[in-house]
Design an enzyme around this catalytic site. Structure first.
Site, short mmCIF file in Angstrom:
data_model
loop_
_atom_site.label_atom_id
_atom_site.label_comp_id
_atom_site.label_asym_id
_atom_site.label_seq_id
_atom_site.Cartn_x
_atom_site.Cartn_y
_atom_site.Cartn_z
N ASP A 188 2.87 -0.66 19.06
CA ASP A 188 3.17 0.24 17.94
C ASP A 188 3.48 1.66 18.46
O ASP A 188 4.44 2.29 18.01
CB ASP A 188 1.97 0.27 16.98
CG ASP A 188 2.13 1.27 15.86
OD1 ASP A 188 2.89 1.00 14.92
OD2 ASP A 188 1.50 2.35 15.94
N LYS B 279 7.09 3.95 18.32
CA LYS B 279 7.18 5.34 17.88
C LYS B 279 7.76 6.22 18.98
O LYS B 279 8.58 7.11 18.72
CB LYS B 279 5.80 5.83 17.44
CG LYS B 279 5.31 5.10 16.18
CD LYS B 279 3.83 5.30 15.93
CE LYS B 279 3.37 4.59 14.67
NZ LYS B 279 1.91 4.51 14.54
N LYS C 184 9.19 1.32 11.83
CA LYS C 184 9.40 1.74 13.23
C LYS C 184 9.77 0.58 14.12
O LYS C 184 10.58 0.71 15.04
CB LYS C 184 8.15 2.45 13.76
CG LYS C 184 6.95 1.55 13.91
CD LYS C 184 5.68 2.19 13.45
CE LYS C 184 5.48 1.82 12.01
NZ LYS C 184 4.24 2.25 11.41
N GLY D 3 -1.98 5.46 6.33
CA GLY D 3 -2.65 5.58 5.03
C GLY D 3 -1.67 5.73 3.90
O GLY D 3 -0.54 6.21 4.09
N GLU E 273 -5.91 -4.11 12.04
CA GLU E 273 -5.39 -5.32 11.40
C GLU E 273 -6.16 -6.54 11.90
O GLU E 273 -6.74 -6.51 12.99
CB GLU E 273 -3.93 -5.52 11.77
CG GLU E 273 -3.02 -4.33 11.55
CD GLU E 273 -2.43 -4.31 10.17
OE1 GLU E 273 -2.56 -5.31 9.45
OE2 GLU E 273 -1.85 -3.27 9.81
N THR F 27 0.83 -1.21 0.00
CA THR F 27 0.00 0.00 0.00
C THR F 27 0.87 1.26 0.00
O THR F 27 0.66 2.17 -0.82
CB THR F 27 -0.91 0.00 1.25
OG1 THR F 27 -1.63 -1.22 1.26
CG2 THR F 27 -1.86 1.17 1.25
N VAL G 263 6.89 7.52 12.19
CA VAL G 263 6.18 8.11 13.34
C VAL G 263 5.17 9.13 12.82
O VAL G 263 5.53 10.08 12.14
CB VAL G 263 7.15 8.81 14.32
CG1 VAL G 263 6.38 9.36 15.51
CG2 VAL G 263 8.24 7.85 14.78
N GLY H 122 2.89 8.88 10.56
CA GLY H 122 2.53 8.83 9.13
C GLY H 122 2.98 10.08 8.38
O GLY H 122 4.18 10.33 8.23
N GLU I 154 11.02 9.38 8.38
CA GLU I 154 9.91 10.26 8.78
C GLU I 154 8.58 9.51 8.85
O GLU I 154 7.74 9.76 9.72
CB GLU I 154 9.80 11.43 7.78
CG GLU I 154 8.73 12.43 8.12
CD GLU I 154 9.01 13.16 9.43
OE1 GLU I 154 9.95 13.95 9.49
OE2 GLU I 154 8.27 12.92 10.40
N1 HSE Z 1 -1.00 0.83 12.84
C1 HSE Z 1 -0.63 2.21 12.94
C2 HSE Z 1 -1.75 3.00 13.56
C3 HSE Z 1 -0.34 2.84 11.62
O1 HSE Z 1 -2.84 2.47 13.80
O2 HSE Z 1 -1.54 4.16 13.84
C4 HSE Z 1 1.06 2.67 11.18
O3 HSE Z 1 1.95 3.29 12.05
#
Ligand code: HSE
Length: 444
Positions: free
Chosen positions: A204, A208, A108, A310, A193, A16, A135, A137, A132
């Site tokens: 996650d 970050k 990350k 995204g 997910e 993606t 963290v 997006g 970049e």
């Molecule tokens: N899975 C992450 C989130 C997006 O939900 O923010 C990618 O860092």
């Protein structure tokens, strides 16, 4: 690089985000070359899946499954790693570095665990590793720390770093539905997910925060050093009562520098669901958006908000990194950009403030047994650890139920004292389920 009017880019991982990168490079080629004074040219793409139609043109681009061939292709100056995961991605990145190629990645998880090794290898080779997109997006938060805020002692970095959990929390509050119901809907809508563990358990966000902490304070730490708690234990009643008390619940990443009188520095870093004042800017970041508040000693508070994930927002960050590397090299910049903003020799393993030392008010929800003396027992157990009660609410859930939600807001207390009291209460038979405690963050 340096002589030609084109910088060659190779992309490993055509999912993606990779597709977004191809789109941004093609659709925004005009503005990219107007800003650089030369072109970024995608010369090669590698992915195990060479069959699926991604709906973008790869005319003139070599597309195969040969990542190593891409890395060693003399036409490729910068390698983008968008494979994700640990082992293979790490191998590709180290191979690219040792081939003298600059690297851009969104990985990350890998950097939060093996960043030190990767950055050291890049420094030794004199190549850049930029990330970049790892963290926030599309939010240029790392670039802001590395460049715009570089003159500051950073005091704190506090943020909503995970869009999936922010979506789930926003929906739980909006619909009054339990976590599992909202998570399932988030999965159906593509916000979560199939295996949501990394997101809902805060991992996650910890990845970050580890990177942000390195950037902000020059602290070498991995995400495993960060106390991390996710959102699975929250219930709609927590959102309801938070609102009545003037708060909203957000999964926050919090990092602060504690500077002692002698100049010694300790770092506080933690991820957990948090009560934030409804009037604060972070309280009003909803759905899948991300936001980070950074305070510096010279600049004061600053806020960064945007899409944390995204295809196109993340690709925007990846291509910005490509442009930064290409611009520096085209100018003949000496040496790499310091990936964590500090020169490698200035990075240090700083001592961490333990979670137990953190002092503040907390919200606690007990599932109390409905019998005389139960509340008195809870109050006594808190008092025994020196935790005072600021307010107490008992929510009747109707007749016939074995337990009743009892909500306590504590006076400021050290976290370890509260946790000891809760462990005693949970073991006492006064409650029918593990107590849920949320720290209240006032400094926002
Ligand atoms: N899975 C992450 C989130 C997006 O939900 O923010 C990618 O860092």
């Amino acid at each position: 690089m340096g002589e030609g009017s084109v910088v060659g880019v190779g992309l490993i991982g055509f999912g993606t985000i990779g597709t977004g990168v191809v789109k941004v490079l093609a659709e925004n080629a005009d503005v990219i070359s107007e800003r650089l004074g030369f072109s970024l040219k995608l010369v090669r793409v590698a992915d195990l899946d060479t069959e699926t139609d991604r709906g973008v043109s790869l005319d003139g681009v070599v597309f195969d499954s040969n990542a190593s061939g891409l890395i060693h292709d003399p036409a490729v100056d910068i390698v983008i790693e968008l494979v994700g995961g640990y082992d293979i991605a790490k191998r590709f990145i180290l191979e690219a570095i040792s081939a003298g190629k600059h690297v851009v990645t969104a990985n990350k998880a890998l950097l939060a665990l093996h960043g030190k090794e990767i950055f050291k290898a890049a420094d030794a080779q004199g190549v850049d590793v930029l990330f970049e997109a790892a963290v926030g997006g599309g939010i240029p938060i790392l670039r802001s720390l590395r460049e715009g805020l570089a003159a500051n002692h950073i005091q704190s970095v506090v943020g909503i770093l995970n869009g999936t959990t922010n979506f789930v929390l926003t929906e739980m509050e909006r619909c009054g539905e339990p976590f599992e119901v909202v998570l399932k809907r988030a999965q159906e809508l593509g916000y979560a997910e199939a295996d949501p563990t990394f997101d809902v358990d805060g991992i996650d966000a910890a990845h970050k925060l580890a990177l942000l902490t390195g950037m902000a304070f020059g602290a070498e730490l991995t995400f495993e050093d960060i106390p991390t708690e996710g959102i699975r234990n929250l219930a709609p009643i927590d959102m309801e009562i938070a609102g009545e008390l003037g708060f909203r619940i957000k999964l926050l990443g919090i990092a602060r520098a504690h500077r002692g009188a002698g100049g010694e520095e300790r770092i506080e870093a933690r991820i957990h669901p948090t009560m934030v004042p409804i009037s604060s800017m972070l309280a009003n970041v909803d759905a899948a958006m991300n936001a980070v508040e950074v305070r510096g000693d010279a600049v004061g508070p600053t806020l960064y908000y945007g899409a944390g994930a995204g295809e196109m927002p993340t690709a925007s960050a990846v291509v910005a990194d490509l442009m930064e590397i290409a611009r520096e090299k085209q100018r003949g910049g000496a040496g790499p950009v310091s990936p964590l903003s500090y020169r490698p020799e200035a990075l240090a393993q700083k001592s961490l403030v333990s979670l137990g030392e953190v002092r503040g008010r907390s919200y606690v929800r007990f599932s109390a047994v409905d019998r005389p003396g139960c509340l008195a027992g809870i109050a006594a157990a808190l008092a025994e650890e020196g935790v005072g009660i600021e307010s107490l609410v008992q929510r009747s859930t109707g007749a016939g139920l074995a337990d009743v939600p009892v909500i306590v807001v504590t006076h400021p207390a050290e976290d370890h004292a509260l946790r000891r009291a809760l462990a005693n209460i949970d073991a006492s038979g006064a409650v029918t389920a593990t107590s849920v405690a949320l720290r209240i963050e006032e400094e926002l």
